[in-house]
Design a protein around this motif. Sequence first.
Motif, short mmCIF file in Angstrom:
data_model
loop_
_atom_site.label_atom_id
_atom_site.label_comp_id
_atom_site.label_asym_id
_atom_site.label_seq_id
_atom_site.Cartn_x
_atom_site.Cartn_y
_atom_site.Cartn_z
N MET A 1 0.85 -1.19 0.00
CA MET A 1 0.00 0.00 0.00
C MET A 1 0.89 1.24 0.00
O MET A 1 1.81 1.35 0.81
CB MET A 1 -0.91 0.00 1.23
N PRO A 2 0.63 2.21 -0.88
CA PRO A 2 1.45 3.42 -0.89
C PRO A 2 1.35 4.17 0.43
O PRO A 2 0.30 4.21 1.07
CB PRO A 2 0.84 4.24 -2.04
N ILE A 3 2.46 4.77 0.82
CA ILE A 3 2.51 5.56 2.04
C ILE A 3 1.89 6.93 1.77
O ILE A 3 2.16 7.55 0.75
CB ILE A 3 3.97 5.72 2.50
N TRP B 1 13.66 -3.25 17.57
CA TRP B 1 12.57 -2.76 18.41
C TRP B 1 11.23 -2.82 17.68
O TRP B 1 10.20 -3.15 18.29
CB TRP B 1 12.88 -1.34 18.90
N ILE B 2 11.24 -2.50 16.41
CA ILE B 2 9.99 -2.59 15.62
C ILE B 2 9.49 -4.03 15.61
O ILE B 2 8.29 -4.30 15.75
CB ILE B 2 10.23 -2.08 14.19
N ARG C 1 2.13 -2.58 18.51
CA ARG C 1 1.98 -1.35 19.28
C ARG C 1 2.34 -0.10 18.48
O ARG C 1 2.06 1.02 18.91
CB ARG C 1 2.87 -1.41 20.53
N ILE C 2 2.96 -0.29 17.32
CA ILE C 2 3.44 0.86 16.55
C ILE C 2 2.33 1.38 15.64
O ILE C 2 1.99 0.77 14.63
CB ILE C 2 4.69 0.50 15.73
N VAL C 3 1.76 2.51 16.02
CA VAL C 3 0.68 3.11 15.24
C VAL C 3 1.22 4.18 14.29
O VAL C 3 0.61 4.47 13.26
CB VAL C 3 -0.38 3.72 16.18
N ALA C 4 2.37 4.74 14.62
CA ALA C 4 2.96 5.80 13.79
C ALA C 4 4.48 5.72 13.91
O ALA C 4 5.02 5.14 14.86
CB ALA C 4 2.47 7.18 14.25
N PRO D 1 10.65 -2.00 5.47
CA PRO D 1 9.90 -3.26 5.49
C PRO D 1 9.43 -3.66 6.88
O PRO D 1 8.34 -4.23 7.03
CB PRO D 1 10.90 -4.27 4.92
N ALA D 2 10.24 -3.37 7.90
CA ALA D 2 9.84 -3.71 9.26
C ALA D 2 8.62 -2.89 9.68
O ALA D 2 7.68 -3.43 10.29
CB ALA D 2 11.00 -3.47 10.23
N LEU D 3 8.60 -1.60 9.35
CA LEU D 3 7.45 -0.76 9.67
C LEU D 3 6.22 -1.19 8.89
O LEU D 3 5.10 -1.19 9.41
CB LEU D 3 7.78 0.71 9.39
N GLU D 4 6.43 -1.55 7.63
CA GLU D 4 5.29 -2.02 6.83
C GLU D 4 4.71 -3.30 7.40
O GLU D 4 3.48 -3.44 7.52
CB GLU D 4 5.74 -2.23 5.38
N LYS D 5 5.57 -4.23 7.78
CA LYS D 5 5.11 -5.50 8.34
C LYS D 5 4.37 -5.27 9.65
O LYS D 5 3.43 -5.99 9.99
CB LYS D 5 6.29 -6.44 8.55
#
Length: 248
Positions: free
Chosen positions: A1-3, A172-173, A179-182, A214-218
């Motif tokens: 999905m595009p950011i 950490w991600i 828990r990571i919303v942003a 990729p970690a944030l996307e996952k």
Amino acid sequence: MPIAPGLQLYSLREFPPLDDRLKELAELGYRKVEPYGALMPDPAGLAASIKRFGLTSPTAHIGLDRFRAGIDDVLKIADTLELEVLVIPFLQPGDRPADVPGWMRVAAEIAGYAVKVKSAGKRLAWHNHDFEMLQLPDGSRPMEHLLAADDDVLWECDVAWVVRGGEDPTDWIQRYPERIVAAHVKDIDTNRNNGEDGWADVGYGMLDWGLIVPALEKAGTEHWIAEHDKPSDGHRFAARSIKTMQSW
């Protein structure tokens, strides 16, 4: 999905007027902005300016002092700005505990606010700096205690501050994906004496975005927010950073 790129307005605090900057951000392709406390004396006026340029503010930084002064006023601000996530951005040095019991007390306080925010149909998150990553006497980290108190306390992960805290943001991600919303996508210059407090435009520093993105996307990160604590040229920072984010 595009950011859908966002930008923390603190980055442009030294380049007024705000309406001109909002217009430029919209023209560059930003869709979201993240207000901060100093912009909130007139929440209705701020909300009108953001909407005028076709932008939204799903997240905002609201200081812990405002929560302590009264949650009802915080929720009024949140409703006016149409916030989805209220982010506590910082803990003053004098308020930072030096031991585990102290951080557990802070965490319990934040968890209490999270319950009230959730009852109002919104979410609460904590934004980290470097000090949440530093070891306490027992080897644990403040960030661990902040996230352990209640699952309703979410995280706005500032990846560059994680690095400055001596930690690997990807690790950490991967530990706290739910828990990571942003995320604050922020970069670090290899030259700490670059005249910009060692920060860099996104994609122009030392962070390995090939691993971090990729970690944030996952993790399902909803809001991607560019930030630079001290750019010498706000337009340059915004323009270069969104091009990097769009390339992801």
